[in-house]
Every structure is written in structure tokens, then in C-alpha cells.
Write a protein that holds these residues in place. Structure first.
Motif, PDB file in Angstrom:
ATOM      1  N   LEU A  58      51.372  40.639  49.819  1.00 31.50           N
ATOM      2  CA  LEU A  58      51.541  41.895  50.545  1.00 31.50           C
ATOM      3  C   LEU A  58      51.419  43.097  49.605  1.00 31.50           C
ATOM      4  O   LEU A  58      50.925  44.157  49.981  1.00 31.50           O
ATOM      5  CB  LEU A  58      52.908  41.911  51.234  1.00 31.50           C
ATOM      6  N   PHE A  59      51.838  42.924  48.358  1.00 31.56           N
ATOM      7  CA  PHE A  59      51.799  44.030  47.399  1.00 31.56           C
ATOM      8  C   PHE A  59      50.444  44.158  46.713  1.00 31.56           C
ATOM      9  O   PHE A  59      50.000  45.268  46.415  1.00 31.56           O
ATOM     10  CB  PHE A  59      52.900  43.850  46.343  1.00 31.56           C
ATOM     11  N   SER A  60      49.789  43.034  46.440  1.00 27.59           N
ATOM     12  CA  SER A  60      48.541  43.109  45.679  1.00 27.59           C
ATOM     13  C   SER A  60      47.314  43.339  46.551  1.00 27.59           C
ATOM     14  O   SER A  60      46.337  43.948  46.097  1.00 27.59           O
ATOM     15  CB  SER A  60      48.343  41.828  44.862  1.00 27.59           C
ATOM     16  N   GLY A  61      47.330  42.860  47.809  1.00 30.43           N
ATOM     17  CA  GLY A  61      46.155  42.984  48.657  1.00 30.43           C
ATOM     18  C   GLY A  61      45.667  44.411  48.864  1.00 30.43           C
ATOM     19  O   GLY A  61      44.474  44.703  48.664  1.00 30.43           O
ATOM     20  N   ALA A  80      42.971  37.172  39.271  1.00 29.44           N
ATOM     21  CA  ALA A  80      43.795  36.625  40.340  1.00 29.44           C
ATOM     22  C   ALA A  80      44.105  35.149  40.093  1.00 29.44           C
ATOM     23  O   ALA A  80      45.247  34.703  40.268  1.00 29.44           O
ATOM     24  CB  ALA A  80      43.080  36.796  41.686  1.00 29.44           C
ATOM     25  N   LEU A  81      43.101  34.384  39.662  1.00 29.94           N
ATOM     26  CA  LEU A  81      43.317  32.956  39.428  1.00 29.94           C
ATOM     27  C   LEU A  81      44.262  32.705  38.257  1.00 29.94           C
ATOM     28  O   LEU A  81      45.052  31.754  38.281  1.00 29.94           O
ATOM     29  CB  LEU A  81      41.979  32.263  39.181  1.00 29.94           C
ATOM     30  N   VAL A  82      44.186  33.535  37.241  1.00 33.82           N
ATOM     31  CA  VAL A  82      45.118  33.386  36.112  1.00 33.82           C
ATOM     32  C   VAL A  82      46.555  33.624  36.567  1.00 33.82           C
ATOM     33  O   VAL A  82      47.470  32.872  36.207  1.00 33.82           O
ATOM     34  CB  VAL A  82      44.736  34.349  34.970  1.00 33.82           C
ATOM     35  N   VAL A  83      46.760  34.656  37.369  1.00 32.74           N
ATOM     36  CA  VAL A  83      48.113  34.945  37.862  1.00 32.74           C
ATOM     37  C   VAL A  83      48.587  33.826  38.795  1.00 32.74           C
ATOM     38  O   VAL A  83      49.757  33.422  38.761  1.00 32.74           O
ATOM     39  CB  VAL A  83      48.152  36.309  38.569  1.00 32.74           C
ATOM     40  N   VAL A  84      47.688  33.301  39.651  1.00 34.12           N
ATOM     41  CA  VAL A  84      48.036  32.171  40.511  1.00 34.12           C
ATOM     42  C   VAL A  84      48.491  30.982  39.668  1.00 34.12           C
ATOM     43  O   VAL A  84      49.501  30.334  39.967  1.00 34.12           O
ATOM     44  CB  VAL A  84      46.842  31.777  41.405  1.00 34.12           C
ATOM     45  N   GLY A 107      51.647  34.357  44.929  1.00 37.58           N
ATOM     46  CA  GLY A 107      51.166  35.176  46.037  1.00 37.58           C
ATOM     47  C   GLY A 107      50.566  36.484  45.563  1.00 37.58           C
ATOM     48  O   GLY A 107      49.541  36.935  46.083  1.00 37.58           O
ATOM     49  N   PHE A 108      51.184  37.101  44.557  1.00 38.00           N
ATOM     50  CA  PHE A 108      50.647  38.338  43.996  1.00 38.00           C
ATOM     51  C   PHE A 108      49.245  38.099  43.451  1.00 38.00           C
ATOM     52  O   PHE A 108      48.349  38.932  43.605  1.00 38.00           O
ATOM     53  CB  PHE A 108      51.568  38.850  42.889  1.00 38.00           C
ATOM     54  N   GLY A 109      49.046  36.939  42.835  1.00 35.68           N
ATOM     55  CA  GLY A 109      47.723  36.612  42.335  1.00 35.68           C
ATOM     56  C   GLY A 109      46.726  36.329  43.442  1.00 35.68           C
ATOM     57  O   GLY A 109      45.546  36.679  43.342  1.00 35.68           O
ATOM     58  N   SER A 172      43.369  25.927  38.444  1.00 36.69           N
ATOM     59  CA  SER A 172      43.154  27.350  38.686  1.00 36.69           C
ATOM     60  C   SER A 172      42.642  28.050  37.421  1.00 36.69           C
ATOM     61  O   SER A 172      41.726  28.885  37.482  1.00 36.69           O
ATOM     62  CB  SER A 172      44.459  28.000  39.161  1.00 36.69           C
ATOM     63  N   LEU A 173      43.202  27.707  36.269  1.00 38.02           N
ATOM     64  CA  LEU A 173      42.730  28.297  35.013  1.00 38.02           C
ATOM     65  C   LEU A 173      41.283  27.900  34.711  1.00 38.02           C
ATOM     66  O   LEU A 173      40.481  28.717  34.252  1.00 38.02           O
ATOM     67  CB  LEU A 173      43.634  27.866  33.861  1.00 38.02           C
ATOM     68  N   LEU A 174      40.936  26.650  34.963  1.00 34.56           N
ATOM     69  CA  LEU A 174      39.565  26.195  34.716  1.00 34.56           C
ATOM     70  C   LEU A 174      38.563  26.961  35.574  1.00 34.56           C
ATOM     71  O   LEU A 174      37.472  27.320  35.114  1.00 34.56           O
ATOM     72  CB  LEU A 174      39.457  24.693  34.990  1.00 34.56           C
TER      73      LEU A 174
END
Length: 401
Positions: A58-61, A80-84, A107-109, A172-174
């Protein structure tokens, strides 16, 4: 001059991005029975986890449009994937507070992933195959869910649930690393170094204003939120429901969810092909009705139901409640004002996230208060029918410009 990659390569890269991003939503819910056995938490709280993931999104979108202008779509997807991955990994600590932080951070990611994908695809996709390309890209969502649902419980059974969590985070990192070769050719629209600083609040207001100005975007946003209630409550509770109500083992329940997600992959492709021929609105209307029927059957199901019937219901639920996204997002890309596809998708994502905070929490509350899942699945069915009704009331122009 660097040549641009084909639309199909871009689509495959974004499909992988969505696959990895789904770990934010399903890793903890799929492993909820194993986590609950160690922590003493109720497995039915999986809905709270889904709500917290959406609270982060909700905050990042809404600020994604500014990030896209500043850094480009590929870099936004990578970040985004790194944060996820970081968010998922925090869950391995196992403390209730860590699970809370994990959901919010993941979720932020996840919030920027869908708008960034639409930003990259919309200007490069021929109108005659728009639904197909967006549908194939969105296949990453059920494909990622299928991967998590099938493999995480197996890893948890063999090596412990923390290994399952860290494996999904590593994936996700890959994927973030795999996107790097595309950055130079696809992020050419990003701002030059030294450009004006980001203005998150102004960017968010600009994105959300499209809901006020465009009735079609409002209707599609309502339909997406309604269908999303069924999609994510189903994903969050289907495994727990099978274990607690139907007496299934964790691996068997995970494979049944994987079957449903697999039908979602097939559905996204099939519905996209149909939508490119007859238009998106009638396809979306039919899917909302199917969601209502499938959820109604889940609300009625009990321990005596044969496994074959449950498998059929899971397939129908997957094809409808999981299969709608690509067609709807392609329609958003079609009707959005020029240059504002990312903003329209982000605005949809903001409302969607707000609804997803409430719906899984309400589902969890219904399970805890009634001791069963029937009312929760009935709520999902009603939401699907409400989304269909909203689309039926709105006239859309022809499918292709």
C-alpha cells in the motif's frame, strides 16, 4: 546503437519477476502449519500475513510512477525483488515479531512489480496481441505460486521450514540478477543524472488522481479488488483448510494448491487469446460468475467429499480466481491515458492493496470466531459476483483502438 530486445524476451523476464515476487505472499501461508507447530501460533492467522503483505504494498505502489521516471522499469523490478527477498528471509527467524516485519517488508518490495511490468510492456506491445502478452506475463503469478506450493512443503518436510523460506528468498535474488542484461536497452526512458529529486507524496497523488478522472479505470479497479479477494484468500487458506478440515497431509495439500495454480496459468493464456478476439469485458464478466460458483462449492465442501471432486473445484477456482489478472491489466493498459499506464496500474494496486488488508483479516476472524471456513469462502464468492456486476453496468469501447 543498442537494439531493443523482442517483446517476447521482455515478457519472459517479467514472467520470471512475477514468479519470484509471489514468494512474498505464499511462502509463510503455505508453510503455516509447520510454523504454527513450532511457534504455537494459529495456522489460521495466515490471512493476517497476507493482509500485512498488502499493507507494505500500500505504501510502495503509489510512488512507483516516480521511481519509474527516475530509474526505469528494469531497475525498479530489480530493487523490488531484492527487498522481497530480504522480507521473506526475515521470516526464518521464527519469532512472531519477525513474521510481522517479514510480511510488511516483502509487501513493500512487491508493490512496484506490476506497475513496472506494465510500464515496460505497454509501449512495446502491438494492440492485436495485447491481452496475450499481458496474460503470459501475469502467468508468473500462478506459476510462482505453484512453485512455492509444490516445493516449499517438500523442503520443509525434509529439512525444516526455514530451508523452505530461505530457498524462496534466494530465488528472488537470482531473478534480480538475471534482469541486469536488459537494463541498458530498456531503461532508456529514465531521467538523466542530476534530475529533480523524487517527490513521493506528489507522485502518489498524481497516480491516484486517475481514479477520480476515469470511470473505466475505477470500474476495472473495483473488479480487480473483488476478484483479488477470492484469489488471495484462496491462496492463503486453501492449504490450511485442507489440513484442518479435510484431514490432508501438508505435502498433499500443497500439491492440490499447485494444481489450482497450474490451472491458473492455463486460464491466463486461454482467456487472453479469447479476449484478443472478442474483447476483455465479456471475458472478465464470465470469470466473475465462475469465481462466485467455485467459492460457493468450497463453502459447502466437507470431509466426506471425494478427492476427485475437490480437485475439479480447485482447477475451476484456479482458472477463474487466479486466471483473470492478465486480461484485466491489459484492459487497464488499453484504456489508460497516454503515458499513464504505470500510474493507472499503480492506482489500481493501491486500492487492491487496501482491500487485501481487510479481506484476509476478515477471513481469519471468521475462521477464529466460527471454527470453520464456510463463511470465509462464501464472502469470496460474493465478492466475485459483485465484481462481475460492476463490469456488467459499464459500457466499454471496442477491444482494440
Amino acid at each position: 546503437m543498442r537494439s531493443s530486445p523482442s517483446i517476447w524476451l521482455i515478457m519472459l523476464a517479467l514472467l520470471g519477476t512475477h514468479m519470484a515476487g509471489m514468494g512474498a505472499f505464499l511462502t509463510v501461508p503455505v508453510l503455516a502449519p509447520a510454523i504454527a507447530a513450532e511457534t504455537g501460533l494459529s495456522a489460521s492467522l495466515a490471512g493476517i500475513h497476507t493482509a500485512l503483505v498488502y499493507a507494505g504494498a500500500l505504501f510502495s505502489g503509489p510512488v512507483t510512477q516516480g521511481l519509474l521516471a527516475r530509474h526505469g522499469g528494469v531497475r525498479v523490478c530489480q530493487g523490488a525483488l531484492v527487498v522481497v527477498a530480504m522480507g521473506i528471509a526475515v521470516a526464518a527467524i521464527g519469532h512472531p515479531l519477525a513474521l510481522l516485519v517479514s510480511a510488511l517488508l516483502a509487501g513493500f518490495g512487491h508493490g512496484p512489480i506490476t506497475p513496472a511490468g506494465s510500464h515496460l510492456l505497454a509501449p512495446r506491445t502491438p494492440p492485436r496481441i495485447r491481452s496475450l502478452v499481458f496474460g503470459l506475463k501475469q502467468c508468473g503469478v500462478p506459476a510462482g505460486a505453484m512453485l512455492v506450493a509444490a516445493l516449499a512443503p517438500i523442503l520443509a518436510t525434509q529439512y525444516g521450514w526455514r530451508v523452505g523460506v530461505l530457498a524462496v528468498a534466494g530465488f528472488s535474488l537470482l531473478l534480480a540478477l538475471a534482469l541486469q542484461p536488459l537494463r541498458a536497452s530498456l531503461d532508456t526512458d529514465r531521467a538523466a543524472p542530476g534530475a529533480a529529486p523524487l517527490r513521493p507524496w506528489q507522485d502518489a497523488k498524481s497516480s491516484l488522481s486517475i481514479l477520480r478522472d476515469d470511470a473505466r479505470i475505477r470500474t476495472l479497479t473495483f473488479a480487480a479488488s473483488s476478484y483479488g479477494i477470492a484469489q488471495f484468500c484462496f491462496g492463503s487458506f486453501f492449504v490450511v483448510w485442507q489440513v484442518q478440515v479435510m484431514g490432508a497431509g501438508l505435502e498433499q495439500a500443497g500439491l492440490m494448491l499447485a494444481l489450482a495454480q497450474g490451472s491458473g496459468v492455463a486460464g491466463r493464456i486461454a482467456w487472453a487469446l479469447i479476449a484478443d478476439r472478442i474483447g476483455a469485458p465479456p471475458v472478465l464478466l464470465a470469470l466473475g460468475i465462475a469465481i462466485g460458483g467455485a467459492c460457493g462449492l468450497l463453502a459447502l465442501a466437507g470431509p466426506g467429499w471425494p478427492a476427485l471432486i475437490l480437485a475439479v473445484v480447485a482447477v475451476v477456482m484456479g482458472a477463474s480466481a487466479v486466471g483473470w489478472n492478465g486480461v484485466l491489466l491489459s484492459e487497464v493498459a488499453r484504456v489508460a491515458p497516454a503515458g499513464r499506464v504505470g500510474a493507472a496500474t499503480a492506482a489500481l494496486g493501491f486500492v487492491f492493496a487496501g482491500v487485501m488488508i481487510i479481506a484476509p483479516t476478515l477471513f481469519s476472524a471468521l475462521v477464529l470466531s466460527t471454527g470453520g471456513f464456510s463463511l470465509g469462502f462464501a464472502l469470496c464468492g460474493a465478492a466475485g459476483l459483485a465484481g462481475a456486476a460492476s463490469l456488467a453496468r459499464l459500457r466499454f469501447t471496442a477491444s482494440r483502438p
